[in-house]
Design an enzyme around this catalytic site. Structure first.
Site, mmCIF file in Angstrom:
data_model
loop_
_atom_site.group_PDB
_atom_site.id
_atom_site.type_symbol
_atom_site.label_atom_id
_atom_site.label_comp_id
_atom_site.label_asym_id
_atom_site.label_seq_id
_atom_site.Cartn_x
_atom_site.Cartn_y
_atom_site.Cartn_z
ATOM 1 C CG ASP A 108 2.745 -5.648 7.257
ATOM 2 O OD1 ASP A 108 3.966 -5.442 7.137
ATOM 3 O OD2 ASP A 108 1.913 -5.255 6.409
ATOM 4 C CD GLU B 48 5.389 -4.416 1.915
ATOM 5 O OE1 GLU B 48 5.862 -4.310 0.770
ATOM 6 O OE2 GLU B 48 4.672 -5.377 2.278
#
Length: 350
Positions: free
Chosen positions: A69, A123
């Site tokens: 991400d 994350e």
């Protein structure tokens, strides 16, 4: 049709950066990573929007770890190549590292050394939602890794350890009134003024751990108060971010913030533990000595802390520049991608 994530590392990185994967929207990129694992014929497992792949034999594996991400793109941000640089959201943090991982999946597919590749999601948000926790809770493929490299941006140097993180909102209360008659109310912004001065006066504090200098920091990152120009505000809210050097107690850091924030109400939102550098741990020391790379402290939080808390020795080593993370026109150099791939391929082939 060949996977878009095939070819030399620069091409893989460009394709990854061109694939949107903002926090919470990683399904597309996870699917493409899984397709590449299928194409390469490696043992793998999809866990939500995380993908775990394994090459080599049985036994404790070395783990390579990278999140899929990114933070939101900047307005009008596109993916492009400018000379030696791949530019686009996530190029440095950390699709450059993920590109190296995908190249190494291909290169190690037939090597005997047990290696695990962890591509995970979420994350860039609160630690309690981080996808790595689910991966570590389900160890069918990863087993008990003997060592992990997190390919966060470090400029191809080792960044050892990690500072912990605390996030809080501080709320100051007042009483509404018309701004023509402010004496009839209590201005919440003024209620927080002394605390703001204390926060501004609180300088970073150096802390040396295992010969590496980290910094304790307390930073006000957002401030919001009031509804319109002619109303005395009844609420003033500050966002406070704390970075805690390895070895410092999180409870002590919370107590410091509460003292600085008085008389505000402190609402603790999330926390992430720090990680000691661990440079004398045998697996960490072996990597540093074999590669000959420089060692610096990690003045940021990464999942090195999560891995070490799970009993897995870990360090940060990746191709991007830490200063490029989350920046407009974020970039990673092709030379750095190639160097990172070479160093890790040589180490895995030992």
């Amino acid at each position: 049709m060949a996977s878009p994530f095939s070819g030399p590392v620069a091409a893989v990185c460009e394709a990854l950066v061109a694939t949107p994967s903002e926090y919470g929207d990683e399904e597309l990129i996870a699917g493409l990573v899984e397709e590449r694992c299928i194409e390469l014929g490696v043992v793998h497992e999809r866990q939500g929007n995380a993908v775990v792949a394994r090459t080599g034999g049985d036994g404790p594996a070395m783990a390579l770890v990278g999140h899929l991400d990114t933070v939101p793109n900047w307005p009008g941000g596109t993916t492009r190549v400018e000379g030696d640089r791949i530019v686009g959201r996530g190029a440095a943090d950390m699709k450059g590292g993920v590109a190296v991982m995908l190249r190494l999946v291909e290169r190690t597919a037939h090597l005997p050394r047990p290696t695990v590749y962890i591509f995970y999601d979420r994350e860039e948000g609160g630690n309690h939602l981080n996808g790595i926790h689910e991966v570590l809770a389900n160890r069918r493929l990863i087993g008990e890794p003997s060592f992990a490299v997190v390919l966060e941006p470090t400029g191809n140097t080792v960044h050892a350890g990690a500072v912990g993180t605390l996030n809080a909102d501080v709320v100051y209360r007042g009483r509404l009134a018309h701004s023509a008659r402010p004496w009839q109310g209590v201005n919440a912004i003024y209620e927080g003024a002394e605390a703001l001065r204390r926060f501004a006066a609180r300088k970073e504090q150096p802390v040396v751990v295992e010969g590496l200098e980290f910094h304790d920091t307390v930073t006000v990152t957002l401030a919001h108060g009031g509804a319109t120009r002619n109303v005395v505000p009844d609420e003033f809210r500050l966002a406070v971010n704390v970075r805690v050097a390895p070895g410092r107690d999180l409870a002590a850091a919370r107590a410091e913030v509460e003292a600085l924030a008085a008389p505000g109400e402190v609402e603790w939102l999330d926390e992430s533990p720090s990680a000691v550098p661990n440079v004398t741990e045998p697996a960490v020391r072996a990597f540093i000595e074999a590669t000959g790379v420089e060692v610096h402290p990690k003045q940021a939080w990464t999942d090195v802390a999560t891995l070490q808390a799970a009993g897995i020795p870990a360090l940060n080593y990746g191709p991007g520049e830490a200063s490029q993370a989350h920046q407009r026109d974020e970039w990673v150099s092709i030379a750095a991608l190639e160097e990172c791939e070479r160093v890790l391929a040589d180490y895995l082939g030992r």
